[in-house]
Design a protein around this motif. Structure first.
Motif, PDB file in Angstrom:
ATOM      1  N   LYS A  32      83.053 -60.302-116.619  1.00 61.14           N
ATOM      2  CA  LYS A  32      83.328 -59.421-115.483  1.00 61.14           C
ATOM      3  C   LYS A  32      84.822 -59.431-115.158  1.00 61.14           C
ATOM      4  O   LYS A  32      85.428 -58.393-114.896  1.00 61.14           O
ATOM      5  CB  LYS A  32      82.507 -59.895-114.267  1.00 61.14           C
ATOM      6  N   ARG A  33      85.384 -60.622-115.167  1.00 57.72           N
ATOM      7  CA  ARG A  33      86.794 -60.772-114.833  1.00 57.72           C
ATOM      8  C   ARG A  33      87.676 -60.009-115.840  1.00 57.72           C
ATOM      9  O   ARG A  33      88.622 -59.330-115.456  1.00 57.72           O
ATOM     10  CB  ARG A  33      87.155 -62.262-114.841  1.00 57.72           C
ATOM     11  N   GLU A  34      87.323 -60.128-117.114  1.00 58.68           N
ATOM     12  CA  GLU A  34      88.109 -59.410-118.140  1.00 58.68           C
ATOM     13  C   GLU A  34      88.001 -57.903-117.944  1.00 58.68           C
ATOM     14  O   GLU A  34      88.978 -57.172-118.113  1.00 58.68           O
ATOM     15  CB  GLU A  34      87.612 -59.791-119.540  1.00 58.68           C
ATOM     16  N   GLU A  35      86.819 -57.458-117.555  1.00 58.25           N
ATOM     17  CA  GLU A  35      86.620 -56.021-117.318  1.00 58.25           C
ATOM     18  C   GLU A  35      87.498 -55.560-116.141  1.00 58.25           C
ATOM     19  O   GLU A  35      88.178 -54.532-116.219  1.00 58.25           O
ATOM     20  CB  GLU A  35      85.140 -55.768-117.002  1.00 58.25           C
ATOM     21  N   LEU A  36      87.506 -56.353-115.060  1.00 50.90           N
ATOM     22  CA  LEU A  36      88.314 -55.987-113.883  1.00 50.90           C
ATOM     23  C   LEU A  36      89.808 -56.017-114.214  1.00 50.90           C
ATOM     24  O   LEU A  36      90.575 -55.161-113.764  1.00 50.90           O
ATOM     25  CB  LEU A  36      88.022 -56.930-112.709  1.00 50.90           C
ATOM     26  N   GLU A  37      90.211 -57.000-115.011  1.00 53.33           N
ATOM     27  CA  GLU A  37      91.633 -57.081-115.409  1.00 53.33           C
ATOM     28  C   GLU A  37      92.024 -55.847-116.208  1.00 53.33           C
ATOM     29  O   GLU A  37      93.096 -55.285-116.002  1.00 53.33           O
ATOM     30  CB  GLU A  37      91.874 -58.340-116.248  1.00 53.33           C
ATOM     31  N   GLN A  38      91.153 -55.425-117.086  1.00 50.04           N
ATOM     32  CA  GLN A  38      91.434 -54.236-117.897  1.00 50.04           C
ATOM     33  C   GLN A  38      91.515 -52.995-117.002  1.00 50.04           C
ATOM     34  O   GLN A  38      92.379 -52.135-117.183  1.00 50.04           O
ATOM     35  CB  GLN A  38      90.348 -54.058-118.971  1.00 50.04           C
ATOM     36  N   GLN A  39      90.639 -52.929-116.000  1.00 51.28           N
ATOM     37  CA  GLN A  39      90.664 -51.788-115.077  1.00 51.28           C
ATOM     38  C   GLN A  39      91.952 -51.789-114.253  1.00 51.28           C
ATOM     39  O   GLN A  39      92.545 -50.735-114.005  1.00 51.28           O
ATOM     40  CB  GLN A  39      89.425 -51.826-114.187  1.00 51.28           C
ATOM     41  N   LEU A  40      92.391 -52.979-113.843  1.00 45.62           N
ATOM     42  CA  LEU A  40      93.649 -53.061-113.086  1.00 45.62           C
ATOM     43  C   LEU A  40      94.812 -52.589-113.960  1.00 45.62           C
ATOM     44  O   LEU A  40      95.696 -51.862-113.497  1.00 45.62           O
ATOM     45  CB  LEU A  40      93.881 -54.501-112.597  1.00 45.62           C
ATOM     46  N   ARG A  41      94.812 -52.973-115.212  1.00 45.85           N
ATOM     47  CA  ARG A  41      95.870 -52.537-116.140  1.00 45.85           C
ATOM     48  C   ARG A  41      95.856 -51.007-116.259  1.00 45.85           C
ATOM     49  O   ARG A  41      96.907 -50.368-116.252  1.00 45.85           O
ATOM     50  CB  ARG A  41      95.666 -53.155-117.533  1.00 45.85           C
ATOM     51  N   THR A  42      94.647 -50.437-116.337  1.00 44.72           N
ATOM     52  CA  THR A  42      94.526 -48.968-116.436  1.00 44.72           C
ATOM     53  C   THR A  42      95.117 -48.306-115.191  1.00 44.72           C
ATOM     54  O   THR A  42      95.877 -47.333-115.289  1.00 44.72           O
ATOM     55  CB  THR A  42      93.042 -48.567-116.600  1.00 44.72           C
ATOM     56  N   VAL A  43      94.774 -48.843-114.012  1.00 43.69           N
ATOM     57  CA  VAL A  43      95.290 -48.265-112.757  1.00 43.69           C
ATOM     58  C   VAL A  43      96.818 -48.308-112.752  1.00 43.69           C
ATOM     59  O   VAL A  43      97.487 -47.298-112.454  1.00 43.69           O
ATOM     60  CB  VAL A  43      94.727 -49.034-111.528  1.00 43.69           C
ATOM     61  N   ILE A  44      97.396 -49.459-113.107  1.00 38.37           N
ATOM     62  CA  ILE A  44      98.868 -49.603-113.077  1.00 38.37           C
ATOM     63  C   ILE A  44      99.523 -48.648-114.081  1.00 38.37           C
ATOM     64  O   ILE A  44     100.495 -47.960-113.755  1.00 38.37           O
ATOM     65  CB  ILE A  44      99.270 -51.068-113.356  1.00 38.37           C
ATOM     66  N   ASP A  45      98.957 -48.575-115.287  1.00 37.90           N
ATOM     67  CA  ASP A  45      99.541 -47.689-116.312  1.00 37.90           C
ATOM     68  C   ASP A  45      99.476 -46.221-115.871  1.00 37.90           C
ATOM     69  O   ASP A  45     100.442 -45.472-116.039  1.00 37.90           O
ATOM     70  CB  ASP A  45      98.817 -47.866-117.654  1.00 37.90           C
ATOM     71  N   GLU A  46      98.354 -45.829-115.292  1.00 38.35           N
ATOM     72  CA  GLU A  46      98.213 -44.425-114.866  1.00 38.35           C
ATOM     73  C   GLU A  46      99.148 -44.105-113.697  1.00 38.35           C
ATOM     74  O   GLU A  46      99.736 -43.020-113.637  1.00 38.35           O
ATOM     75  CB  GLU A  46      96.757 -44.100-114.489  1.00 38.35           C
ATOM     76  N   LEU A  47      99.293 -45.054-112.769  1.00 45.10           N
ATOM     77  CA  LEU A  47     100.220 -44.845-111.651  1.00 45.10           C
ATOM     78  C   LEU A  47     101.650 -44.721-112.170  1.00 45.10           C
ATOM     79  O   LEU A  47     102.422 -43.870-111.718  1.00 45.10           O
ATOM     80  CB  LEU A  47     100.133 -46.016-110.664  1.00 45.10           C
ATOM     81  N   GLY A  48     102.003 -45.594-113.108  1.00 41.52           N
ATOM     82  CA  GLY A  48     103.354 -45.557-113.689  1.00 41.52           C
ATOM     83  C   GLY A  48     103.627 -44.211-114.341  1.00 41.52           C
ATOM     84  O   GLY A  48     104.702 -43.625-114.166  1.00 41.52           O
ATOM     85  N   LYS A  49     102.631 -43.707-115.074  1.00 42.91           N
ATOM     86  CA  LYS A  49     102.811 -42.405-115.753  1.00 42.91           C
ATOM     87  C   LYS A  49     102.971 -41.278-114.739  1.00 42.91           C
ATOM     88  O   LYS A  49     103.814 -40.400-114.892  1.00 42.91           O
ATOM     89  CB  LYS A  49     101.597 -42.115-116.650  1.00 42.91           C
ATOM     90  N   ALA A  50     102.145 -41.320-113.695  1.00 46.90           N
ATOM     91  CA  ALA A  50     102.205 -40.258-112.673  1.00 46.90           C
ATOM     92  C   ALA A  50     103.555 -40.282-111.960  1.00 46.90           C
ATOM     93  O   ALA A  50     104.142 -39.227-111.684  1.00 46.90           O
ATOM     94  CB  ALA A  50     101.063 -40.432-111.675  1.00 46.90           C
ATOM     95  N   SER A  51     104.066 -41.471-111.682  1.00 44.90           N
ATOM     96  CA  SER A  51     105.359 -41.577-111.002  1.00 44.90           C
ATOM     97  C   SER A  51     106.474 -41.052-111.900  1.00 44.90           C
ATOM     98  O   SER A  51     107.357 -40.314-111.448  1.00 44.90           O
ATOM     99  CB  SER A  51     105.627 -43.044-110.614  1.00 44.90           C
ATOM    100  N   ALA A  52     106.421 -41.430-113.181  1.00 43.81           N
ATOM    101  CA  ALA A  52     107.455 -40.966-114.121  1.00 43.81           C
ATOM    102  C   ALA A  52     107.442 -39.435-114.197  1.00 43.81           C
ATOM    103  O   ALA A  52     108.495 -38.792-114.176  1.00 43.81           O
ATOM    104  CB  ALA A  52     107.213 -41.577-115.499  1.00 43.81           C
ATOM    105  N   LYS A  53     106.233 -38.865-114.249  1.00 43.65           N
ATOM    106  CA  LYS A  53     106.112 -37.409-114.337  1.00 43.65           C
ATOM    107  C   LYS A  53     106.717 -36.761-113.084  1.00 43.65           C
ATOM    108  O   LYS A  53     107.469 -35.791-113.164  1.00 43.65           O
ATOM    109  CB  LYS A  53     104.633 -37.039-114.468  1.00 43.65           C
ATOM    110  N   ALA A  54     106.396 -37.342-111.924  1.00 45.73           N
ATOM    111  CA  ALA A  54     106.902 -36.782-110.658  1.00 45.73           C
ATOM    112  C   ALA A  54     108.424 -36.845-110.580  1.00 45.73           C
ATOM    113  O   ALA A  54     109.051 -36.025-109.919  1.00 45.73           O
ATOM    114  CB  ALA A  54     106.286 -37.548-109.482  1.00 45.73           C
TER     115      ALA A  54
END
Ligand code: ACO
Length: 191
Positions: A32-54
């Motif tokens: 479960k913990r590994e799954e949540l860590e992977q989801q957190l990584r996804t959130v951070i990567d997507e936020l980073g991409k959205a900010s760069a685009k903006a």
């Protein structure tokens, strides 16, 4: 900004603070913990991409990998009212050693808290969410706004700092950082 998983166990409350250890809010067994860590990584990567685009940047300034290799702190704001809890934006700060010019044009070595990346989702801008997130950061980091250095601020961020914190009087620099009047001043405690 929505994700195909529930954000509550990943980010916890309205404000989530993430450092280089990338710890999700929720606990559980190893799988479960590994799954949540992977989801957190996804959130951070997507936020980073959205900010760069903006900001019109070709490469994101913020990613999970970059977070792991730097001592930065990410403040993530989420909407806890929607079913899975959409992410509204983030603010990244970190201490950096810098050579900055004071009002007299002399170089001074300092290590201020720097604003490194800041993004509120396009559908949510100009509703006070950026201010809410920024104020939370100031409170938790125990720093006054005029003591911050800002890395390559966009026009929107300059307007934001002027409007909410009265920061408008720049001390000119030769690097990409922007500082304001009051950065070098030390408060004298009345006797
Ligand atoms: N145009 C001009 N000024 C803007 C805009 C805009 N589109 N959006 C926000 N601002 C400034 C204005 O001063 C505005 O006040 P006004 O509406 O009375 O003119 C004020 O911010 C609004 O304050 P908030 O609602 O609290 O701010 P918001 O939630 O919109 O967040 C932020 C501000 C993060 C700058 C957001 O607009 C954003 O994500 N912009 C795109 C990405 C960006 O430029 N990020 C900063 C990059 S530089 C760096 O991170 C170091």
């Amino acid at each position: 900004m929505e994700f195909p998983f529930d954000l509550a166990p990943v980010l916890g409350e309205r404000f989530c603070v993430v450092d280089q250890h990338l710890r999700p809010a929720g606990r559980g067994g190893t799988a479960k913990r590994e799954e949540l860590e992977q989801q957190l990584r996804t959130v951070i990567d997507e936020l980073g991409k959205a900010s760069a685009k903006a900001q019109g940047l070709s490469t994101p300034v913020t990613s999970a990998a970059r977070m792991e290799s730097n001592r930065h702190v990410l403040y993530i704001l989420r909407d806890t009212r929607s079913p899975k809890g959409a992410v509204l934006g983030f603010l990244k700060v970190g201490y950096k050693k810098l050579f900055l010019l004071d009002r007299d044009g002399s170089h001074v070595e300092v290590e201020p808290l720097c604003v490194l990346d800041f993004y509120i989702h396009e559908s949510q801008q100009r509703r006070g969410l950026g201010r809410e997130l920024f104020r939370e950061m100031l409170q938790r980091e125990r720093v006054q706004p005029e003591k911050l250095a800002v890395d390559r601020p966009s026009e929107k961020l300059l307007g934001f700092l002027r409007k909410h914190f009265g920061l408008c009087d720049l001390i000119p620099q030769v690097n990409n950082f922007v500082i304001f009047e009051g950065f070098f001043s030390t408060r004298t405690v009345p006797a």
